[in-house]
Design a protein around this motif. Structure first.
Motif, PDB file in Angstrom:
ATOM      1  N   GLY A 163       0.829  -1.204   0.000  1.00 48.12           N
ATOM      2  CA  GLY A 163       0.000   0.000   0.000  1.00 48.12           C
ATOM      3  C   GLY A 163       0.860   1.250   0.000  1.00 48.12           C
ATOM      4  O   GLY A 163       2.080   1.167   0.088  1.00 48.12           O
ATOM      5  N   PRO A 164       0.251   2.399  -0.094  1.00 50.75           N
ATOM      6  CA  PRO A 164       1.003   3.654  -0.107  1.00 50.75           C
ATOM      7  C   PRO A 164       1.677   3.892   1.241  1.00 50.75           C
ATOM      8  O   PRO A 164       1.150   3.508   2.277  1.00 50.75           O
ATOM      9  N   ARG A 165       2.824   4.519   1.196  1.00 53.73           N
ATOM     10  CA  ARG A 165       3.553   4.818   2.436  1.00 53.73           C
ATOM     11  C   ARG A 165       3.179   6.204   2.910  1.00 53.73           C
ATOM     12  O   ARG A 165       3.323   7.163   2.175  1.00 53.73           O
ATOM     13  N   GLN A 166       2.695   6.287   4.110  1.00 50.54           N
ATOM     14  CA  GLN A 166       2.425   7.611   4.668  1.00 50.54           C
ATOM     15  C   GLN A 166       3.725   8.191   5.185  1.00 50.54           C
ATOM     16  O   GLN A 166       4.519   7.494   5.801  1.00 50.54           O
ATOM     17  N   LEU A 167       3.922   9.472   4.904  1.00 46.63           N
ATOM     18  CA  LEU A 167       5.086  10.161   5.436  1.00 46.63           C
ATOM     19  C   LEU A 167       4.974  10.179   6.958  1.00 46.63           C
ATOM     20  O   LEU A 167       4.011  10.670   7.509  1.00 46.63           O
ATOM     21  N   ALA A 168       5.930   9.597   7.610  1.00 48.81           N
ATOM     22  CA  ALA A 168       5.988   9.682   9.069  1.00 48.81           C
ATOM     23  C   ALA A 168       7.432   9.411   9.433  1.00 48.81           C
ATOM     24  O   ALA A 168       7.906   8.300   9.300  1.00 48.81           O
ATOM     25  N   PHE A 169       8.143  10.437   9.802  1.00 48.98           N
ATOM     26  CA  PHE A 169       9.536  10.210  10.154  1.00 48.98           C
ATOM     27  C   PHE A 169       9.897  11.067  11.353  1.00 48.98           C
ATOM     28  O   PHE A 169       9.343  12.123  11.553  1.00 48.98           O
ATOM     29  N   ARG A 170      10.796  10.540  12.135  1.00 48.92           N
ATOM     30  CA  ARG A 170      11.155  11.219  13.369  1.00 48.92           C
ATOM     31  C   ARG A 170      12.044  12.427  13.087  1.00 48.92           C
ATOM     32  O   ARG A 170      12.763  12.462  12.110  1.00 48.92           O
ATOM     33  N   GLN A 171      11.969  13.388  13.982  1.00 50.86           N
ATOM     34  CA  GLN A 171      12.621  14.679  13.773  1.00 50.86           C
ATOM     35  C   GLN A 171      14.118  14.548  13.536  1.00 50.86           C
ATOM     36  O   GLN A 171      14.670  15.315  12.767  1.00 50.86           O
ATOM     37  N   GLN A 172      14.787  13.569  14.125  1.00 54.88           N
ATOM     38  CA  GLN A 172      16.233  13.509  13.914  1.00 54.88           C
ATOM     39  C   GLN A 172      16.594  13.189  12.465  1.00 54.88           C
ATOM     40  O   GLN A 172      17.707  13.422  12.038  1.00 54.88           O
ATOM     41  N   ASP A 173      15.636  12.669  11.693  1.00 53.54           N
ATOM     42  CA  ASP A 173      15.881  12.404  10.277  1.00 53.54           C
ATOM     43  C   ASP A 173      15.551  13.614   9.415  1.00 53.54           C
ATOM     44  O   ASP A 173      15.788  13.606   8.217  1.00 53.54           O
ATOM     45  N   PHE A 174      14.969  14.634  10.004  1.00 55.31           N
ATOM     46  CA  PHE A 174      14.508  15.801   9.239  1.00 55.31           C
ATOM     47  C   PHE A 174      15.314  16.981   9.730  1.00 55.31           C
ATOM     48  O   PHE A 174      14.932  17.656  10.661  1.00 55.31           O
ATOM     49  N   VAL A 175      16.471  17.191   9.121  1.00 55.51           N
ATOM     50  CA  VAL A 175      17.413  18.180   9.645  1.00 55.51           C
ATOM     51  C   VAL A 175      17.020  19.549   9.123  1.00 55.51           C
ATOM     52  O   VAL A 175      17.285  19.892   7.981  1.00 55.51           O
ATOM     53  N   ALA A 176      16.350  20.326   9.948  1.00 51.70           N
ATOM     54  CA  ALA A 176      15.940  21.662   9.533  1.00 51.70           C
ATOM     55  C   ALA A 176      15.869  22.565  10.751  1.00 51.70           C
ATOM     56  O   ALA A 176      15.094  22.317  11.663  1.00 51.70           O
ATOM     57  N   GLU A 177      16.680  23.593  10.742  1.00 48.91           N
ATOM     58  CA  GLU A 177      16.704  24.521  11.868  1.00 48.91           C
ATOM     59  C   GLU A 177      15.347  25.187  12.030  1.00 48.91           C
ATOM     60  O   GLU A 177      14.882  25.418  13.143  1.00 48.91           O
ATOM     61  N   GLN A 178      14.674  25.496  10.897  1.00 49.21           N
ATOM     62  CA  GLN A 178      13.402  26.202  11.005  1.00 49.21           C
ATOM     63  C   GLN A 178      12.337  25.335  11.653  1.00 49.21           C
ATOM     64  O   GLN A 178      11.442  25.844  12.320  1.00 49.21           O
ATOM     65  N   ALA A 179      12.444  24.021  11.493  1.00 45.81           N
ATOM     66  CA  ALA A 179      11.496  23.141  12.173  1.00 45.81           C
ATOM     67  C   ALA A 179      11.719  23.204  13.684  1.00 45.81           C
ATOM     68  O   ALA A 179      10.774  23.270  14.462  1.00 45.81           O
ATOM     69  N   ARG A 180      12.985  23.204  14.096  1.00 39.14           N
ATOM     70  CA  ARG A 180      13.274  23.343  15.531  1.00 39.14           C
ATOM     71  C   ARG A 180      12.773  24.683  16.051  1.00 39.14           C
ATOM     72  O   ARG A 180      12.215  24.777  17.138  1.00 39.14           O
ATOM     73  N   ASN A 181      12.958  25.726  15.258  1.00 36.69           N
ATOM     74  CA  ASN A 181      12.504  27.057  15.676  1.00 36.69           C
ATOM     75  C   ASN A 181      10.991  27.093  15.832  1.00 36.69           C
ATOM     76  O   ASN A 181      10.465  27.890  16.609  1.00 36.69           O
ATOM     77  N   ALA A 182      10.299  26.254  15.075  1.00 33.73           N
ATOM     78  CA  ALA A 182       8.831  26.219  15.145  1.00 33.73           C
ATOM     79  C   ALA A 182       8.353  25.431  16.350  1.00 33.73           C
ATOM     80  O   ALA A 182       7.164  25.384  16.631  1.00 33.73           O
ATOM     81  N   GLY A 183       9.275  24.772  17.057  1.00 30.56           N
ATOM     82  CA  GLY A 183       8.896  24.015  18.236  1.00 30.56           C
ATOM     83  C   GLY A 183       8.875  22.522  18.019  1.00 30.56           C
ATOM     84  O   GLY A 183       8.468  21.771  18.906  1.00 30.56           O
TER      85      GLY A 183
END
Length: 75
Positions: free
Chosen positions: A1-21
């Motif tokens: 089936g289709p894969r839903q995007l779901a990944f933990r924050q340590q795999d998503f390296v973005a300072e702006q995401a951290r700034n957003a909380g």
């Protein structure tokens, strides 16, 4: 089936995401209540092609089983 995007924050390296909380261990589900079905690399390409600097989006995350909506201004 289709894969839903779901990944933990340590795999998503973005300072702006951290700034957003977004916190380590949060699971990113989608953007603007749109749950995305793609791999992380495809998500980053999709994201960059869709949103512009200065725009505010809502990041949908799951934290300890609770869904959260975090506003994030793109930098």
């Amino acid at each position: 089936g289709p894969r839903q995007l779901a990944f933990r924050q340590q795999d998503f390296v973005a300072e702006q995401a951290r700034n957003a909380g977004v916190q380590p261990g949060d699971i990113i589900l989608g953007i603007n209540d749109e749950h995305l079905e793609m791999r992380v690399y495809d998500f980053i390409k999709w994201f960059r092609g869709r949103y512009v600097k200065g725009e505010t989006v809502t990041v949908n995350v799951l934290r300890n089983g609770e869904p959260l909506r975090l506003p994030m201004t793109l930098q």
